[in-house]
Design a protein around this motif. Structure first.
Motif, PDB file in Angstrom:
ATOM      1  N   ILE A 245       0.893  -0.460   0.435  1.00 22.05           N
ATOM      2  CA  ILE A 245       0.214  -0.024   0.105  1.00 22.05           C
ATOM      3  C   ILE A 245       1.123   1.485   0.012  1.00 22.05           C
ATOM      4  O   ILE A 245       1.995   1.446   1.481  1.00 22.05           O
ATOM      5  CB  ILE A 245      -0.916  -0.102   1.316  1.00 22.05           C
ATOM      6  N   PRO A 246       0.817   2.117  -1.055  1.00 19.10           N
ATOM      7  CA  PRO A 246       1.651   3.385  -1.211  1.00 19.10           C
ATOM      8  C   PRO A 246       0.917   4.114   0.553  1.00 19.10           C
ATOM      9  O   PRO A 246       0.230   4.174   0.934  1.00 19.10           O
ATOM     10  CB  PRO A 246       1.168   3.660  -2.027  1.00 19.10           C
ATOM     11  N   GLU A 247       2.573   4.749   0.139  1.00 12.06           N
ATOM     12  CA  GLU A 247       2.166   6.705   1.296  1.00 12.06           C
ATOM     13  C   GLU A 247       0.833   6.920   1.401  1.00 12.06           C
ATOM     14  O   GLU A 247       0.663   7.225   0.311  1.00 12.06           O
ATOM     15  CB  GLU A 247       3.207   7.324   1.463  1.00 12.06           C
ATOM     16  N   TRP A 253      -6.736   1.157  -1.224  1.00 10.76           N
ATOM     17  CA  TRP A 253      -5.933   1.021  -2.489  1.00 10.76           C
ATOM     18  C   TRP A 253      -6.217  -0.748  -3.087  1.00 10.76           C
ATOM     19  O   TRP A 253      -6.603  -1.060  -4.486  1.00 10.76           O
ATOM     20  CB  TRP A 253      -4.289   0.891  -1.931  1.00 10.76           C
ATOM     21  N   HIS A 254      -6.647  -0.817  -2.118  1.00 13.91           N
ATOM     22  CA  HIS A 254      -6.945  -2.804  -2.541  1.00 13.91           C
ATOM     23  C   HIS A 254      -8.167  -2.978  -2.835  1.00 13.91           C
ATOM     24  O   HIS A 254      -9.242  -3.771  -2.119  1.00 13.91           O
ATOM     25  CB  HIS A 254      -6.653  -4.036  -1.631  1.00 13.91           C
ATOM     26  N   THR A 255      -9.428  -2.266  -3.787  1.00  7.44           N
ATOM     27  CA  THR A 255     -10.277  -1.972  -4.522  1.00  7.44           C
ATOM     28  C   THR A 255     -11.185  -1.890  -5.842  1.00  7.44           C
ATOM     29  O   THR A 255      -8.900  -1.261  -6.284  1.00  7.44           O
ATOM     30  CB  THR A 255     -10.888  -1.297  -3.412  1.00  7.44           C
ATOM     31  N   ASP A 256     -11.353  -2.088  -6.185  1.00  5.34           N
ATOM     32  CA  ASP A 256     -11.661  -1.849  -7.189  1.00  5.34           C
ATOM     33  C   ASP A 256     -11.605  -0.500  -8.185  1.00  5.34           C
ATOM     34  O   ASP A 256     -12.053  -0.269  -8.991  1.00  5.34           O
ATOM     35  CB  ASP A 256     -12.774  -2.897  -8.668  1.00  5.34           C
ATOM     36  N   ARG A 257     -11.940   0.224  -7.447  1.00  2.00           N
ATOM     37  CA  ARG A 257     -12.136   1.730  -7.140  1.00  2.00           C
ATOM     38  C   ARG A 257     -10.229   2.604  -7.420  1.00  2.00           C
ATOM     39  O   ARG A 257      -9.972   3.858  -7.510  1.00  2.00           O
ATOM     40  CB  ARG A 257     -12.917   2.434  -6.743  1.00  2.00           C
ATOM     41  N   PRO A 262      -8.262  -5.939  -6.733  1.00  2.00           N
ATOM     42  CA  PRO A 262      -9.277  -6.107  -5.462  1.00  2.00           C
ATOM     43  C   PRO A 262      -9.791  -6.995  -5.023  1.00  2.00           C
ATOM     44  O   PRO A 262     -10.380  -8.176  -4.568  1.00  2.00           O
ATOM     45  CB  PRO A 262     -10.623  -5.779  -7.005  1.00  2.00           C
ATOM     46  N   ILE A 263      -8.771  -6.558  -3.880  1.00  2.00           N
ATOM     47  CA  ILE A 263      -8.897  -7.637  -1.879  1.00  2.00           C
ATOM     48  C   ILE A 263      -9.720  -7.575  -1.199  1.00  2.00           C
ATOM     49  O   ILE A 263     -10.869  -7.897  -0.787  1.00  2.00           O
ATOM     50  CB  ILE A 263      -7.977  -7.441  -1.683  1.00  2.00           C
ATOM     51  N   PHE A 264     -10.499  -6.485  -1.627  1.00  2.00           N
ATOM     52  CA  PHE A 264     -11.505  -5.827  -0.436  1.00  2.00           C
ATOM     53  C   PHE A 264     -12.549  -4.959  -1.364  1.00  2.00           C
ATOM     54  O   PHE A 264     -12.305  -4.013  -2.657  1.00  2.00           O
ATOM     55  CB  PHE A 264     -10.888  -4.877   0.215  1.00  2.00           C
ATOM     56  N   GLY A 265     -13.939  -5.160  -0.763  1.00  2.00           N
ATOM     57  CA  GLY A 265     -15.068  -4.069  -1.238  1.00  2.00           C
ATOM     58  C   GLY A 265     -14.599  -2.328  -1.375  1.00  2.00           C
ATOM     59  O   GLY A 265     -14.022  -2.335  -0.017  1.00  2.00           O
ATOM     60  N   HIS A 391     -15.714  -7.944  -5.590  1.00  2.00           N
ATOM     61  CA  HIS A 391     -16.536  -8.196  -3.343  1.00  2.00           C
ATOM     62  C   HIS A 391     -16.957  -6.595  -4.414  1.00  2.00           C
ATOM     63  O   HIS A 391     -17.146  -5.443  -4.836  1.00  2.00           O
ATOM     64  CB  HIS A 391     -15.105  -7.196  -2.857  1.00  2.00           C
ATOM     65  N   LYS A 392     -18.634  -6.894  -3.113  1.00  2.00           N
ATOM     66  CA  LYS A 392     -19.636  -5.948  -3.195  1.00  2.00           C
ATOM     67  C   LYS A 392     -19.368  -4.970  -2.543  1.00  2.00           C
ATOM     68  O   LYS A 392     -18.121  -4.709  -1.530  1.00  2.00           O
ATOM     69  CB  LYS A 392     -20.385  -6.309  -2.613  1.00  2.00           C
ATOM     70  N   ALA A 393     -19.815  -3.107  -2.746  1.00  2.00           N
ATOM     71  CA  ALA A 393     -19.087  -2.345  -2.376  1.00  2.00           C
ATOM     72  C   ALA A 393     -20.122  -1.738  -0.991  1.00  2.00           C
ATOM     73  O   ALA A 393     -21.122  -2.149  -1.104  1.00  2.00           O
ATOM     74  CB  ALA A 393     -18.643  -0.952  -2.872  1.00  2.00           C
TER      75      ALA A 393
END
Length: 408
Positions: A245-247, A253-257, A262-265, A391-393
């Motif tokens: 994860i960047p500063e 950061w690990h979502t589809d947005r 995409p690890i989390f919603g 993953h569902k938001a």
């Protein structure tokens, strides 16, 4: 020297600031044994290690070597959990005044009436003033008016929610402050002195105010050597994900947005989940009771050291802590940024006591002139690859799953 009575003193965040502004802590009341131990070791104050409801005002004044009406200021931050945002997140509401911990407001008002200091400052979370959830706030204002009627005083009551970063603290921390004077003098809160200049927005709002850029986490702790302390290493399920994860980012950061995998919603975790400091920004609020994945974390992918947390809270350097890191973080995370206290104490001296203002604040961080280089981002550890997918938001507006339950 002006004399202060300190209630709910914690580890001394408010007191450090008031002493930097020229006040003396005549007595501090705190029930937490670790806080009391550290105040005695670091400052040598008179400390009453007791719950405030068990301390009579007579005994309090005796310990401070003061008589009724002689204290220059009463300061304190009653426990804030009954009014905190966390309570609203988890249930969609909180007990507020029906929470037994809210009795501390009654005790603060009791000491105010019986000791009759020349001025007072009360600090709490901004949730104290949330719309339709401000019964604690109204209780305080009504209580002060009742004190004036019973005791013949004329306490004013001026309040505002301040973001410490806008006054030079290298940390975003919004808190409610209530300040008053026994003679009825109204208090004018100081104008902000710092702003976020990284986004280039709202320039018209700040024209002519000569505002400085925010002090950053890099300004506060960038000069400190790495502590090389194994107790600061992360543990738990998500420890090995933080290096990817960047500063200045968090789990989002690990979502589809965002730019990771995409690890989390989207918005399915707390904001400070896997939150990492940025060298270019102030810190986010230091949590008092973090979980294993609760930030903000250092950009070197570890927990913050006691010295680093103290710097982000603008505590004076040189403090030592004789307890476990968990207790240190709880004490520091519950404290008021000392620079914020110094600024308000200086204004109290000027507005209520007619004393001159300082041109420079002792606890204001200095700019770190050394160039900040972003820490490299690492690939996602193989152990998390099975979590990559759709993953569902979160369906709500950021108020938490409890709020969604309450409205359904």
């Amino acid at each position: 020297m002006l004399k202060a009575i300190s209630l709910f003193s914690g580890v001394g965040g408010l007191d450090f600031g008031f002493e930097a502004a020229g006040f003396k802590t005549s007595v501090a009341v705190e029930m937490d044994k670790y806080c009391c131990q550290n105040m005695r070791e670091n400052q040598g104050w008179v400390v009453l290690e007791e719950a405030i409801e068990n301390v009579s005002t007579e005994d309090l004044l005796k310990a401070a070597d003061l008589k009724v009406g002689e204290a220059d200021v009463l300061i304190g931050g009653p426990p804030c959990q009954p009014f905190s945002k966390m309570g609203y997140w988890s249930t969609g509401d909180s007990k507020r005044l029906s929470d037994p911990r809210a009795n501390t407001l009654i005790e603060y008002l009791r000491v105010l009436e019986e000791a009759q200091p020349k001025a007072f400052l009360l600090e709490n979370v901004q949730g104290m003033t949330f719309s339709n959830k401000d019964d604690g706030f109204k209780f305080l204002l009504d209580g002060i008016e009742e004190i004036n009627q019973r005791a013949g005083t004329n306490y004013s009551s001026n309040f505002k929610v301040l973001n410490a970063a806008e006054y030079g603290v290298p940390q975003h921390r919004s808190r409610f402050f209530l300040i008053g004077c026994r003679e009825g003098t109204e208090f004018s809160f100081p104008e902000i002195t710092h702003k976020d200049q990284s986004k280039g927005e709202n320039e018209l709002l700040f024209e002519g105010k000569n505002l400085k850029p925010f002090n950053t986490a890099w300004d506060a702790i960038g000069d400190l050597p790495d502590p090389k302390d194994p107790t600061l290493n992360l543990g738990g399920k998500w420890a090995d994900l933080l290096p990817s994860i960047p500063e200045g980012e968090n789990y989002l950061w690990h979502t589809d947005r965002k730019g990771g995998l995409p690890i989390f919603g989207w918005r399915t975790r707390y904001w400070n989940f896997l939150l990492k400091l940025s060298k270019k920004l102030p810190s986010w609020t230091i949590a008092a009771q973090p979980g294993s994945a609760t930030g903000p974390f250092h950009w070197n992918n570890r927990r913050l050291s006691p010295e680093e947390m103290g710097r982000l809270q603008t505590f004076p350097d040189g403090l030592t802590y004789s307890c476990h890191l968990r207790e240190v973080q709880r004490m520091i995370g519950n404290a008021v940024p000392s620079l914020m206290a110094e600024i308000l104490a200086s204004e109290i001296k000027y507005q209520f006591f007619g004393m001159s203002k300082r041109r420079k604040y002792k606890l204001m961080p200095k700019k770190n002139e050394k160039r900040a280089i972003s820490t490299a981002v690492q690939p996602v550890d193989q152990k998390y690859q099975d979590l990559v997918g759709c993953h569902k938001a979160h369906p709500g507006t950021g108020k938490g799953p409890g709020a969604i339950r309450q409205s359904s």
